[in-house]
Motif scaffolding. Structure first.
Motif, PDB file in Angstrom:
ATOM      1  N   LEU A 184      -4.896   9.717  -1.376  1.00 10.31           N
ATOM      2  CA  LEU A 184      -5.254   8.345  -1.676  1.00 10.31           C
ATOM      3  C   LEU A 184      -4.336   7.439  -1.292  1.00 10.31           C
ATOM      4  N   TYR A 185      -4.673   6.307  -1.604  1.00 10.57           N
ATOM      5  CA  TYR A 185      -3.697   5.220  -1.641  1.00 10.57           C
ATOM      6  C   TYR A 185      -3.905   4.176  -2.850  1.00 10.57           C
ATOM      7  N   SER A 214      -7.806   4.014  -4.305  1.00  8.19           N
ATOM      8  CA  SER A 214      -8.821   4.439  -3.654  1.00  8.19           C
ATOM      9  C   SER A 214      -9.846   5.547  -4.306  1.00  8.19           C
ATOM     10  N   ASP A 258      -3.016   0.304  -3.666  1.00  8.23           N
ATOM     11  CA  ASP A 258      -2.678  -1.145  -3.370  1.00  8.23           C
ATOM     12  C   ASP A 258      -2.295  -1.947  -4.533  1.00  8.23           C
ATOM     13  N   GLN A 297     -11.792  13.155  -6.114  1.00 16.26           N
ATOM     14  CA  GLN A 297     -11.729  12.543  -4.845  1.00 16.26           C
ATOM     15  C   GLN A 297     -10.984  13.460  -3.706  1.00 16.26           C
ATOM     16  N   ARG A 305       0.870  -1.113   0.206  1.00 18.19           N
ATOM     17  CA  ARG A 305      -0.103  -0.011   0.008  1.00 18.19           C
ATOM     18  C   ARG A 305       0.871   1.325   0.103  1.00 18.19           C
TER      19      ARG A 305
END
Length: 165
Positions: free
Chosen positions: A77-78, A101, A80, A73, A57
Motif C-alpha cells: 500500500l501507499y 491506496s 499520500d 487489498q 508518499r
C-alpha cells in the motif's frame, strides 16, 4: 464512525527551527529516506517563512499489514499525505489530508506549532474514516494506532535532525 488521532511533541528548539525541521525539503527528504517505507517520495514541495505546502508518499509493505487489510487489498500500500502550513501569530497552523491506496476513506488532521517555554510544541489532532461495511471500524482503529506511532517516530527524527544541526 471515525477513530481519533492525537499526538503531542515537545522540542527544546524555537518555532522557526522546528518549522524548518518539519517542512524543509532537506528535512522531509531525509525523514522519508529514514522512515518513509518502500517507494517513499516527496511528490511536491514549496515552503518559505510564511508557510509550506507539500505532498509525501509513504509505502507500506504487504507483509507489515494485518491480515484483514491484505484480504481487502493484496500487495503493498501507499499513503499520500498533503500538508499545508500557514503562519499564525507566533506559530503555525497546519492541515493534512491523507489517502491510502485501495481504501475508501480518508485521514484528516490539524496541527499547531506554538512556542512553549524555551522551546516549542507540536500538537496534532485528527481522525481516520474508512468506509467499508462491517470491517471499517477495525481498520480505522488499526490505522489511527499506526499513524500515532508514525507521528511519534517523525517527531523523534525531527529532534535528532535538529540536534545534528
Amino acid at each position: 464512525m471515525a477513530s481519533r488521532i492525537e499526538h503531542r511533541a515537545e522540542y527544546p528548539n524555537g518555532v522557526s527551527e522546528v518549522f524548518r525541521a518539519e517542512t524543509s525539503e532537506e528535512a522531509l527528504t531525509a525523514r522519508l529516506a529514514e522512515i518513509g517505507g518502500k517507494n517513499s517520495a516527496l511528490l511536491s514541495h514549496s515552503a518559505n517563512d510564511d508557510g509550506a505546502r507539500y505532498t509525501l508518499r509513504q509505502g507500506i509493505e504487504a507483509d507489515k499489514l494485518p491480515q484483514i487489510v491484505r484480504k481487502l487489498q493484496p500487495g503493498d500500500l501507499y499513503v499520500d499525505r498533503e500538508h499545508t502550513f500557514t503562519r499564525d501569530g507566533d506559530g503555525y497552523t497546519g492541515t493534512a489530508r491523507a489517502t491510502v491506496s485501495g481504501m475508501p476513506g480518508e485521514i484528516t488532521a490539524r496541527t499547531e506549532l506554538r512556542p512553549r517555554g524555551d522551546g516549542s510544541v507540536v500538537e496534532t489532532r485528527g481522525e481516520v474514516k474508512v468506509r467499508i461495511p462491517l470491517v471499517g471500524g477495525k481498520l480505522e482503529s488499526f490505522v489511527a494506532g499506526e499513524l500515532t506511532k508514525l507521528l511519534a517516530r517523525e517527531a523523534q527524527f525531527s529532534r535528532e535532525w535538529l540536534a545534528a544541526r
